[in-house]
Design a protein around this motif. Structure first.
Motif, PDB file in Angstrom:
ATOM      1  N   HIS A 100       4.524 -10.149   4.001  1.00 42.02           N
ATOM      2  CA  HIS A 100       5.824  -9.467   3.898  1.00 42.02           C
ATOM      3  C   HIS A 100       5.606  -7.962   3.969  1.00 42.02           C
ATOM      4  N   HIS A 116       7.118  -3.720   3.163  1.00 41.14           N
ATOM      5  CA  HIS A 116       7.697  -2.837   2.145  1.00 41.14           C
ATOM      6  C   HIS A 116       8.188  -1.607   2.889  1.00 41.14           C
ATOM      7  N   HIS A 158       1.464  -7.152   3.503  1.00 35.95           N
ATOM      8  CA  HIS A 158       0.342  -7.876   2.921  1.00 35.95           C
ATOM      9  C   HIS A 158       0.700  -9.312   2.568  1.00 35.95           C
TER      10      HIS A 158
HETATM   11 FE   LIG Z   1       4.253  -6.946  -1.728  1.00 33.00          FE
END
Ligand SMILES: [Fe+2]
Length: 254
Positions: A102, A104, A178
Motif C-alpha cells: 500500500h 502513503h 510497503h
Molecule cells: Fe503503511
C-alpha cells in the motif's frame, strides 16, 4: 536533547512528532530543511529506544489468527492520537499475517517494531511519465480501466526488523509503498504517519499487486504495480491502547 525520565517515552515521542511535522513544510529548502532533518533525527532516536513495555503491551505468542474471523482479525490497530500533523498508533499482526502492499501519498512515516519480527519490502513509485499507457507484455490481460492503474515502480529495500532495530522510515518519494509480513510468529509495531491519511485531502490509501515478469520478485528491481481493491483476506480490527495517556496539540503551529 535534555534528559527527561519522568515523562513517558511515548509522550515524548508524540511531542517530538508534533515538533517535527507541524509548522513547517518538510519539503522546504535551506534552513527549514535542515531544521526538519534535525528534528526528524531526534524523533528517530526516541523511537529506537521504544519497547513494548513502554506501552504496557504484552507480546503475544502462538499461532492465533491462523484462521482469522470477525472476532480474530489478522491485523489490529490501537489508536493513540491524531492531529493535523501526524497520526500515531500500534498495529498488531497475528502469526503469518501481512499488511498488503500500500502507499502513503505525500506522507512521511516511521515504523518501530515492538515485539516479534517483520519483513518490510519497500517500493518507490517512478515518475508519472513512466505510467503505462499500454500494459507490459508480461502482464495478464487487463480491462482498460485497470490499465490506467498501472504504475512503474522500483523495489527500494527489503529488510527484517525486530525490537532491537531502529525504525523503518518512509518519505513522500522514497520507500513510500510497503508490504509488511509477520515472520516467525505475532508481531507489533508503532506507526507514525505525517500528515495522517485524509481522503478529502488527496491522501487515501491504495493497494497494489506486483506484476512480476519472471515470477521471481526477489530479482526484479524495477517492476509494474497494479492498483487493486483492498484484498479480501486483509482487514484490520480495532483494539484499545493499554499504554500511558498521550496528550497532543490538535492544531498545527503556524
Ligand atoms: Fe503503511
Amino acid at each position: 536533547m535534555p534528559r527527561d525520565n519522568k515523562t513517558p517515552l511515548i509522550q515524548r515521542i508524540a511531542t517530538q512528532a508534533h515538533r517535527t511535522f507541524s509548522g513547517s513544510d518538510p519539503a522546504a529548502c535551506g534552513g527549514e530543511e535542515e531544521d526538519f532533518s534535525q528534528k526528524h533525527c531526534e524523533l528517530e532516536a526516541l523511537m529506537t529506544a521504544l519497547r513494548a513495555a513502554d506501552l504496557k503491551l504484552a507480546p503475544r505468542s502462538g499461532a492465533a489468527g491462523s484462521n482469522p474471523d470477525a472476532a480474530n482479525p489478522p491485523v489490529t490497530y490501537m489508536h493513540i492520537c491524531e492531529t493535523d500533523a501526524f497520526s500515531m498508533g500500534v498495529f498488531t499482526l497475528s502469526s503469518g499475517a501481512s499488511i498488503p502492499l500500500h502507499d502513503h501519498p505525500s506522507m512521511h512515516g516511521m515504523l518501530k517494531v515492538l515485539y516479534g519480527k517483520v519483513s518490510i519490502r519497500c517500493f518507490d513509485k517512478l515518475d508519472q511519465g513512466a505510467s503505462a499507457t499500454e500494459p507490459p507484455v508480461f502482464a495478464p490481460p487487463l480491462a482498460s480501466r485497470q490499465r490506467g492503474s498501472l504504475r512503474r515502480a522500483r523495489l527500494r529495500s527489503v529488510g527484517e526488523y525486530s525490537e532491537g532495530s531502529g525504525p523503518c522510515l518512509l518519505t513522500p518519494l522514497r520507500d513510500n509503498l510497503h508490504q509488511i509480513d509477520a515472520l516467525d510468529g505475532p508481531a507489533a509495531f508503532l506507526d507514525i504517519l505525517a500528515p495522517p491519511y485524509d481522503s478529502d485531502d488527496g491522501r487515501d490509501c491504495h493497494y497494489y499487486r506486483v506484476l512480476s515478469r519472471h515470477g521471481d520478485q526477489e530479482k526484479e528491481t524495477e517492476t509494474w504495480l497494479l492498483e487493486i481493491p483492498q484484498p479480501e483476506d486483509f482487514w484490520c480490527g480495532g483494539e484499545s491502547y493499554p499504554g500511558p495517556t498521550v496528550s497532543v496539540q490538535k492544531r498545527n503551529i503556524k
